[in-house]
Design an enzyme around this catalytic site. Sequence first.
Site, PDB file in Angstrom:
ATOM      1  N   HIS A 300     -40.374  27.136 -25.337  1.00  0.00           N
ATOM      2  CA  HIS A 300     -39.424  28.397 -24.106  1.00  0.00           C
ATOM      3  C   HIS A 300     -39.833  28.525 -23.706  1.00  0.00           C
ATOM      4  O   HIS A 300     -41.146  29.860 -24.412  1.00  0.00           O
ATOM      5  CB  HIS A 300     -38.407  28.400 -24.912  1.00  0.00           C
ATOM      6  CG  HIS A 300     -36.793  29.169 -23.321  1.00  0.00           C
ATOM      7  ND1 HIS A 300     -36.595  27.974 -23.607  1.00  0.00           N
ATOM      8  CD2 HIS A 300     -37.307  30.030 -23.523  1.00  0.00           C
ATOM      9  CE1 HIS A 300     -35.307  28.852 -22.559  1.00  0.00           C
ATOM     10  NE2 HIS A 300     -35.882  29.546 -22.639  1.00  0.00           N
ATOM     11  N   HIS A 343     -35.386  37.002 -30.313  1.00  0.00           N
ATOM     12  CA  HIS A 343     -36.527  38.492 -29.749  1.00  0.00           C
ATOM     13  C   HIS A 343     -36.218  39.540 -29.837  1.00  0.00           C
ATOM     14  O   HIS A 343     -35.238  40.037 -29.260  1.00  0.00           O
ATOM     15  CB  HIS A 343     -37.663  37.898 -28.390  1.00  0.00           C
ATOM     16  CG  HIS A 343     -36.415  37.461 -27.362  1.00  0.00           C
ATOM     17  ND1 HIS A 343     -35.244  37.265 -27.329  1.00  0.00           N
ATOM     18  CD2 HIS A 343     -36.751  38.970 -25.630  1.00  0.00           C
ATOM     19  CE1 HIS A 343     -34.798  37.291 -25.808  1.00  0.00           C
ATOM     20  NE2 HIS A 343     -35.729  38.836 -25.696  1.00  0.00           N
ATOM     21  N   GLU A 349     -32.749  44.538 -21.414  1.00  0.00           N
ATOM     22  CA  GLU A 349     -32.469  43.614 -20.608  1.00  0.00           C
ATOM     23  C   GLU A 349     -30.967  43.709 -19.873  1.00  0.00           C
ATOM     24  O   GLU A 349     -30.342  43.914 -21.414  1.00  0.00           O
ATOM     25  CB  GLU A 349     -33.101  42.224 -21.351  1.00  0.00           C
ATOM     26  CG  GLU A 349     -34.262  41.838 -21.580  1.00  0.00           C
ATOM     27  CD  GLU A 349     -34.146  40.439 -22.262  1.00  0.00           C
ATOM     28  OE1 GLU A 349     -33.316  40.788 -22.968  1.00  0.00           O
ATOM     29  OE2 GLU A 349     -35.309  40.453 -23.017  1.00  0.00           O
ATOM     30  N   TYR A 358     -23.351  30.496 -19.600  1.00  0.00           N
ATOM     31  CA  TYR A 358     -24.961  30.373 -19.845  1.00  0.00           C
ATOM     32  C   TYR A 358     -25.697  29.539 -21.236  1.00  0.00           C
ATOM     33  O   TYR A 358     -24.784  29.947 -22.403  1.00  0.00           O
ATOM     34  CB  TYR A 358     -25.094  32.539 -20.029  1.00  0.00           C
ATOM     35  CG  TYR A 358     -26.525  32.637 -20.829  1.00  0.00           C
ATOM     36  CD1 TYR A 358     -27.518  32.711 -19.498  1.00  0.00           C
ATOM     37  CD2 TYR A 358     -26.715  33.188 -21.531  1.00  0.00           C
ATOM     38  CE1 TYR A 358     -28.945  32.530 -20.169  1.00  0.00           C
ATOM     39  CE2 TYR A 358     -28.376  33.885 -22.059  1.00  0.00           C
ATOM     40  CZ  TYR A 358     -29.030  33.365 -21.285  1.00  0.00           C
ATOM     41  OH  TYR A 358     -30.433  33.470 -21.523  1.00  0.00           O
ATOM     42  N   HIS A 373     -29.201  44.855 -23.973  1.00  0.00           N
ATOM     43  CA  HIS A 373     -29.741  44.378 -25.082  1.00  0.00           C
ATOM     44  C   HIS A 373     -30.847  45.431 -24.703  1.00  0.00           C
ATOM     45  O   HIS A 373     -32.006  45.221 -23.661  1.00  0.00           O
ATOM     46  CB  HIS A 373     -30.523  42.823 -25.110  1.00  0.00           C
ATOM     47  CG  HIS A 373     -29.055  42.184 -25.296  1.00  0.00           C
ATOM     48  ND1 HIS A 373     -29.740  41.022 -25.146  1.00  0.00           N
ATOM     49  CD2 HIS A 373     -27.939  42.140 -26.118  1.00  0.00           C
ATOM     50  CE1 HIS A 373     -27.988  40.363 -25.301  1.00  0.00           C
ATOM     51  NE2 HIS A 373     -27.388  41.054 -25.854  1.00  0.00           N
ATOM     52  N   HIS A 379     -31.858  40.009 -30.439  1.00  0.00           N
ATOM     53  CA  HIS A 379     -30.453  38.960 -29.654  1.00  0.00           C
ATOM     54  C   HIS A 379     -31.352  37.178 -29.182  1.00  0.00           C
ATOM     55  O   HIS A 379     -32.493  37.468 -29.668  1.00  0.00           O
ATOM     56  CB  HIS A 379     -30.563  39.606 -28.593  1.00  0.00           C
ATOM     57  CG  HIS A 379     -31.580  40.040 -26.893  1.00  0.00           C
ATOM     58  ND1 HIS A 379     -32.404  41.304 -27.432  1.00  0.00           N
ATOM     59  CD2 HIS A 379     -31.493  39.480 -26.441  1.00  0.00           C
ATOM     60  CE1 HIS A 379     -33.050  41.033 -26.419  1.00  0.00           C
ATOM     61  NE2 HIS A 379     -33.102  40.113 -25.861  1.00  0.00           N
TER      62      HIS A 379
END
Length: 461
Positions: A300, A343, A349, A358, A373, A379
């Site tokens: 990803h 991560h 963020e 989402y 976050h 998260h």
Amino acid sequence: MTPNSSHFPSEDSDYLSGFGNNLSSEAIAGALPRGQNSPLVCPLGLYAEQISGTSFTAPRKLNQRSWLYRIKPSVTHEPFKPRVPKHEKLVSEFSQVNSAINPTQIRWKPVDIPDVPTDFVDGLYSVCGAGSSFLRHGFAIHMYTANKSMDNCAFCNADGDFLIVPQKGRLWITTECGKLQVCPGEVVILPQGFRFSVDLPDGPSRGYVAEVFGTHFQLPDLGPIGANGLASARDFLFPTASFEKESRPGYTIIQKFGGELFTAKQDFSPFNVVAWHGNYVPYKYDLSKFCPYNTVLVDHGDPSINTVLTAPTDKPGVALLDFVIFPPRWLVAEHTFRPPYYHRNCMSEFMGLIHGGYEAKADGFLPGGASLHSCMTPHGPDTKTYEATISRGNEAAPHRIKDTMAFMFESCLMPRICPWALESPAVDHDYYQCWIGLKSHFTDTTENTGLQNNKHSVTES
């Protein structure tokens, strides 16, 4: 007062285009001076006025300024006075006095539109931020809820640039350079110092605002992507000159200065600019025109691949604030967990959702809501998303994410959170529960073999 809709552009052809271009526009032919910026007498008897977004001696490639040719200059007003009543929920210098730190993952449900008449200015409130507008370094993240248009007044932000993301209800924004119609799914950037007024043709409106101090948004470098992709410069749209010449007794300028509001009276509209030219101008962008890039084999990609605009710091590759979106797109990676990976990030963020769902949060993250976050707070996908993803196995077919638009404000600075945001009834106190159900899928292949006790060492050569 709600303006006539016919005065607001509705098609791309009604705007100028091109991010970073030097543009010019005149509402009356011949209103722009030829051959110089400030002649002894301007055409049509107009006043010449420059607005500078950077220091005069900034490098040419970074220098931003525009010349406005107006019926009366903006200096013609009464002295500024503190606005009464005082706006208690705007912050531009974050400290222990007015905000707190909290590493816990935080999520907010959508905030209700107020029942009492509330315009954009009164409905604007700070959520979190870092740094100081006085020191010209930092950012603030605000949200707004409003149900009425601004009446006989204009707002001016002396602290920084606004990037507004409407989530509900169109915004008709009148600026000194002309008019912009901004729909949910579009964003508008109102540079520091420009006066503007917000009208609500659809009634109730709600959205998000990022503010940056001491810098301006720019397009991110594309690196090995090459010359094309992500947000195209030609898709950024700028207003064309239009002007109001009628007398406006009691017109109010509301100035945000150091996070506080001041007002000054004048007898004319600030939107009296007949012509202008330069590269320091309000603009908008339609997020549906973003050209996303993505993994085509395994793994990803980092969210940075979805950056629309960035406000850089002096450190290469480190953003004071990135504006990142998660638009409709195909997921095709093989043997890959396709939603965002778990991560911890040295950046902080703040996420919002314009419409749809989402991909990493199956439940609970709603349009009009938000999450934060902070630096190094872990998260990632919730339990439902994780279990549904791994259940499909490695043979999952290509999948198109559709009917969604989420975004993220990402900063290298650690945000402090305003007390009214922490104490808001919109706080989702059960947010942490979305990860509590994650269970161990560990298979211990060393069981009963004694291999788990093996020790490994590295011998220096």
